[in-house]
Design an enzyme around this catalytic site. Structure first.
Site, short mmCIF file in Angstrom:
data_model
loop_
_atom_site.label_atom_id
_atom_site.label_comp_id
_atom_site.label_asym_id
_atom_site.label_seq_id
_atom_site.Cartn_x
_atom_site.Cartn_y
_atom_site.Cartn_z
N LYS A 195 1.13 9.93 5.96
CA LYS A 195 1.18 8.52 6.38
C LYS A 195 2.48 7.86 5.91
O LYS A 195 2.57 6.65 5.82
CB LYS A 195 -0.05 7.78 5.84
CG LYS A 195 -1.38 8.36 6.35
CD LYS A 195 -2.58 7.45 6.08
CE LYS A 195 -3.85 8.04 6.70
NZ LYS A 195 -5.02 7.16 6.56
N GLU A 212 7.41 -6.31 1.22
CA GLU A 212 6.16 -6.29 1.99
C GLU A 212 5.22 -7.40 1.54
O GLU A 212 4.55 -8.04 2.35
CB GLU A 212 5.47 -4.93 1.83
CG GLU A 212 6.14 -3.79 2.60
CD GLU A 212 5.82 -3.82 4.10
OE1 GLU A 212 5.23 -4.81 4.58
OE2 GLU A 212 6.16 -2.84 4.78
N LYS A 258 -2.01 -1.45 -3.90
CA LYS A 258 -2.91 -0.31 -3.84
C LYS A 258 -2.12 1.00 -3.82
O LYS A 258 -1.17 1.07 -3.06
CB LYS A 258 -3.76 -0.44 -2.57
CG LYS A 258 -4.59 0.77 -2.24
CD LYS A 258 -5.23 0.61 -0.90
CE LYS A 258 -6.03 1.86 -0.61
NZ LYS A 258 -6.54 1.88 0.72
N TYR A 290 -14.65 1.38 -7.48
CA TYR A 290 -15.92 2.10 -7.35
C TYR A 290 -16.71 2.08 -8.66
O TYR A 290 -17.85 2.49 -8.70
CB TYR A 290 -15.63 3.55 -6.92
CG TYR A 290 -14.89 3.60 -5.61
CD1 TYR A 290 -15.58 3.48 -4.41
CD2 TYR A 290 -13.50 3.72 -5.57
CE1 TYR A 290 -14.90 3.50 -3.19
CE2 TYR A 290 -12.81 3.74 -4.37
CZ TYR A 290 -13.51 3.62 -3.18
OH TYR A 290 -12.84 3.62 -1.99
N ARG A 334 -10.88 9.92 1.93
CA ARG A 334 -10.80 10.54 3.26
C ARG A 334 -11.98 11.48 3.48
O ARG A 334 -12.46 11.62 4.60
CB ARG A 334 -9.45 11.23 3.45
CG ARG A 334 -8.32 10.18 3.50
CD ARG A 334 -6.95 10.75 3.69
NE ARG A 334 -5.92 9.72 3.48
CZ ARG A 334 -4.64 9.95 3.33
NH1 ARG A 334 -4.18 11.19 3.38
NH2 ARG A 334 -3.80 8.96 3.15
N LYS A 361 0.86 -1.18 0.00
CA LYS A 361 0.00 0.00 0.00
C LYS A 361 0.89 1.23 0.00
O LYS A 361 1.66 1.47 0.94
CB LYS A 361 -0.90 0.00 1.23
CG LYS A 361 -1.76 1.24 1.32
CD LYS A 361 -2.78 1.14 2.41
CE LYS A 361 -3.61 2.41 2.47
NZ LYS A 361 -4.63 2.34 3.52
N SER A 369 -10.04 5.72 -4.65
CA SER A 369 -10.99 6.81 -4.87
C SER A 369 -10.49 7.84 -5.89
O SER A 369 -11.23 8.25 -6.78
CB SER A 369 -11.29 7.48 -3.53
OG SER A 369 -10.09 7.90 -2.90
#
Ligand code: PBG
Length: 339
Positions: free
Chosen positions: A232, A248, A263, A328, A218, A208, A289
């Site tokens: 982040k 990872e 992602k 989406y 968000r 990610k 998004s």
């Protein structure tokens, strides 16, 4: 198209290859098409809230926050259209948020209520709980902030581990840790197994990236007022780092994940491709998004065609190697695939 020219076709060519023969018409094209989208490829992310209205998310046209009372019929509608997976994301009202995100351990919280309502439906779909603290924390970070101002990895893992058991008890089929804390997949697997939830799967957000494309999400979960700027980078991956992303992915596989996720999707097709070629678990990709909203925005301006861009983006993600795609666009694309 008739164009005047004064060429007389005096030259003859003996080209060995004429690849255009295979693009001659739609019949040939459909026979040689290498990548196909199927309705069953998609998982729809679904936002829920504690209000009573269906609220459209401003930066995500066509995507709504659903009140619990409408959720059952809406999921039944989507299942009927062929979608087989739903990832739920709660918008927690701000008075329930605190610096540690303790609301995630409240068994009557939105996510757990939603699962109990959906348990009334015939289970021919997979219900996924996104597991992270950001919907619950007042600061919008995915973890608990320690005394030194950094995210406390192990304390956060402890919370997520407890929450994963609550999700399993509430009836989620899969838990999807999206927090990027170290060691959480192994810890969650152990907790699920100790509580006899051997059948609950972990879809790990493994690679990610620290992406600017999460902005509209968000807003959707009401994360923070300055939603664009939550940093982040101490846990999400640096966008330039492919080798670290591979590490990872491998770690989550070794810790017991059932499905590995990359992602965002389209900006990281190389990572999806590597994962598919080198790892033996199903690979999920999350078209996030911002990837959705940028197409909607350009289409609103008349600059891009929304449907064809949606299809092209999803074909690219599948071609790169994704076995399942969170998007989406799922509702719309499932309609388009029926045509
Ligand atoms: C956070 C989480 C995020 C998304 C899914 N889970 C955002 C973030 O990391 O800030 C993003 C999804 C999207 O943009 O559609 N745990």
């Amino acid at each position: 198209m008739v164009v005047e020219h004064n060429l007389t076709k005096e030259m003859t060519f003996e080209f060995k290859s004429r690849p255009r023969r295979l693009r001659k018409n739609s019949a040939v094209l459909s026979l040689i098409e290498e990548t196909h989208l199927h309705t069953a490829d998609f998982i729809l992310p679904v936002f829920i809230h504690s209000g009573t209205d269906v609220e459209e998310i401003e930066s995500m046209p066509g995507i709504f926050r659903w009140p619990l009372e409408r959720l059952k019929s809406q999921i039944a509608f989507w299942v009927d259209s062929g979608i087989r997976g739903f990832a739920l994301f709660p918008k927690i009202s701000s008075d329930l948020k605190d610096s540690e995100g303790l609301e995630i351990l409240n068994t009557t919280s939105l996510m757990y209520e939603a699962a109990s309502i959906l348990s009334e439906l015939t289970r021919d779909f997979i219900l996924i709980a996104d597991l992270a603290l950001d919907p619950y924390t007042s600061h919008g970070q995915d973890g608990i902030i320690g005394k030194d101002g950094d995210i406390d990895n192990d304390l956060t893992v402890e919370m997520l581990t407890k929450a994963s058991v609550l999700c399993a008890k509430a009836g989620y089929d899969w838990v999807a840790p999206s927090d990027m804390m170290d060691g959480r997949v192994g810890a969650i697997r152990q907790a699920l197994d100790q509580n006899s939830f051997h059948q609950v799967s972990i879809m790990a957000y493994s690679a990610k990236f620290c992406s600017s494309y999460y902005g509209p999400f968000r807003e959707a979960i009401g994360s923070s007022k300055d939603k664009m700027c939550i940093d982040k980078s101490s846990y999400q991956l640096c966008p330039g780092n492919a080798r670290e992303a591979r590490r990872e992915l491998v770690l989550d596989l070794e810790e017991g994940a059932d499905i590995l996720m990359v992602k965002p999707a389209e900006p990281y097709l190389d990572i999806i491709h590597w994962a598919k070629q080198n790892l033996s678990l199903p690979i999920a990709a999350y078209q996030v998004s911002g990837e959705y909203s940028r197409v909607c925005a350009a289409s609103k301006l008349g600059w891009l065609d929304k449907d064809s861009c949606a299809l092209e983006s999803l074909i690219s993600i599948k071609r790169a190697g994704a076995d399942l795609i969170l998007t989406y666009f799922a509702e719309r694309v499932v309609e388009l695939l029926k045509k």
